[in-house]
Design a protein around this motif. Sequence first.
Motif, PDB file in Angstrom:
ATOM      1  N   LYS A  89       0.852  -1.189   0.000  1.00 33.06           N
ATOM      2  CA  LYS A  89       0.000   0.000   0.000  1.00 33.06           C
ATOM      3  C   LYS A  89       0.883   1.232   0.000  1.00 33.06           C
ATOM      4  CE  LYS A  89      -4.162  -1.299   2.532  1.00 33.06           C
ATOM      5  NZ  LYS A  89      -4.950  -1.060   3.744  1.00 33.06           N
ATOM      6  N   PRO A  90       0.526   2.243  -0.765  1.00 35.09           N
ATOM      7  CA  PRO A  90       1.337   3.466  -0.758  1.00 35.09           C
ATOM      8  C   PRO A  90       1.356   4.106   0.623  1.00 35.09           C
ATOM      9  CG  PRO A  90      -0.380   3.533  -2.455  1.00 35.09           C
ATOM     10  CD  PRO A  90      -0.612   2.316  -1.659  1.00 35.09           C
ATOM     11  N   ALA A  91       2.525   4.564   1.026  1.00 33.17           N
ATOM     12  CA  ALA A  91       2.653   5.232   2.325  1.00 33.17           C
ATOM     13  C   ALA A  91       1.978   6.596   2.289  1.00 33.17           C
ATOM     14  CB  ALA A  91       4.114   5.375   2.698  1.00 33.17           C
ATOM     15  N   LYS A  92       2.002   7.225   1.127  1.00 35.62           N
ATOM     16  CA  LYS A  92       1.391   8.545   0.967  1.00 35.62           C
ATOM     17  C   LYS A  92       0.679   8.584  -0.384  1.00 35.62           C
ATOM     18  CE  LYS A  92       2.383  13.455   1.113  1.00 35.62           C
ATOM     19  NZ  LYS A  92       3.421  14.490   1.196  1.00 35.62           N
ATOM     20  N   PRO A  94      -1.040  10.427  -3.664  1.00 29.19           N
ATOM     21  CA  PRO A  94      -0.807  11.662  -4.413  1.00 29.19           C
ATOM     22  C   PRO A  94      -1.831  12.736  -4.025  1.00 29.19           C
ATOM     23  CG  PRO A  94      -0.871   9.777  -5.882  1.00 29.19           C
ATOM     24  CD  PRO A  94      -1.280   9.300  -4.522  1.00 29.19           C
ATOM     25  N   GLY A  95      -1.360  13.928  -3.839  1.00 32.48           N
ATOM     26  CA  GLY A  95      -2.252  15.038  -3.488  1.00 32.48           C
ATOM     27  C   GLY A  95      -2.629  15.118  -2.028  1.00 32.48           C
ATOM     28  N   ALA A  96      -2.211  14.122  -1.220  1.00 36.95           N
ATOM     29  CA  ALA A  96      -2.534  14.138   0.206  1.00 36.95           C
ATOM     30  C   ALA A  96      -1.561  15.034   0.945  1.00 36.95           C
ATOM     31  CB  ALA A  96      -2.469  12.716   0.775  1.00 36.95           C
ATOM     32  N   SER A  97      -2.092  15.780   1.893  1.00 35.43           N
ATOM     33  CA  SER A  97      -1.208  16.626   2.686  1.00 35.43           C
ATOM     34  C   SER A  97      -0.558  15.811   3.797  1.00 35.43           C
ATOM     35  CB  SER A  97      -1.987  17.805   3.268  1.00 35.43           C
ATOM     36  OG  SER A  97      -3.024  17.331   4.099  1.00 35.43           O
ATOM     37  N   LYS A  98       0.688  16.110   4.079  1.00 34.43           N
ATOM     38  CA  LYS A  98       1.494  15.414   5.086  1.00 34.43           C
ATOM     39  C   LYS A  98       1.674  14.023   4.648  1.00 34.43           C
ATOM     40  CE  LYS A  98       0.313  18.519   8.784  1.00 34.43           C
ATOM     41  NZ  LYS A  98      -0.111  18.724  10.091  1.00 34.43           N
TER      42      LYS A  98
END
Length: 98
Positions: A89-92, A94-98
């Motif tokens: 699963k992606p850790a972050k 795209p476009g998410a803050s923090k």
Amino acid sequence: MLLIRCPYCEEERPELEFRNAGEAHIARPTNIAAESEDDFEKFFFIRSNPKGVIYERWRHIHGCARFFNAVRDTVTDKFVMTYKAGEPKPAKLPGASK
């Protein structure tokens, strides 16, 4: 019509080329015949259905025929991103803050 990016073909294609294959990142039984009826029911029919971002498996059936994972927002029905099967699963997102 939705466009879905296949991470293997590396292009966006119409949703009609794809099929949803259920929730991603769940442990699949190695010996389904040995599962109890309750465990069998839980695995095949009981799934989380959150409002918002979900992780799903998809298959590009009218293209490369490979399975991949997708992050989709159930509120907007938009695909946030796709990535190859077997990747974590992606850790972050795209476009998410923090």
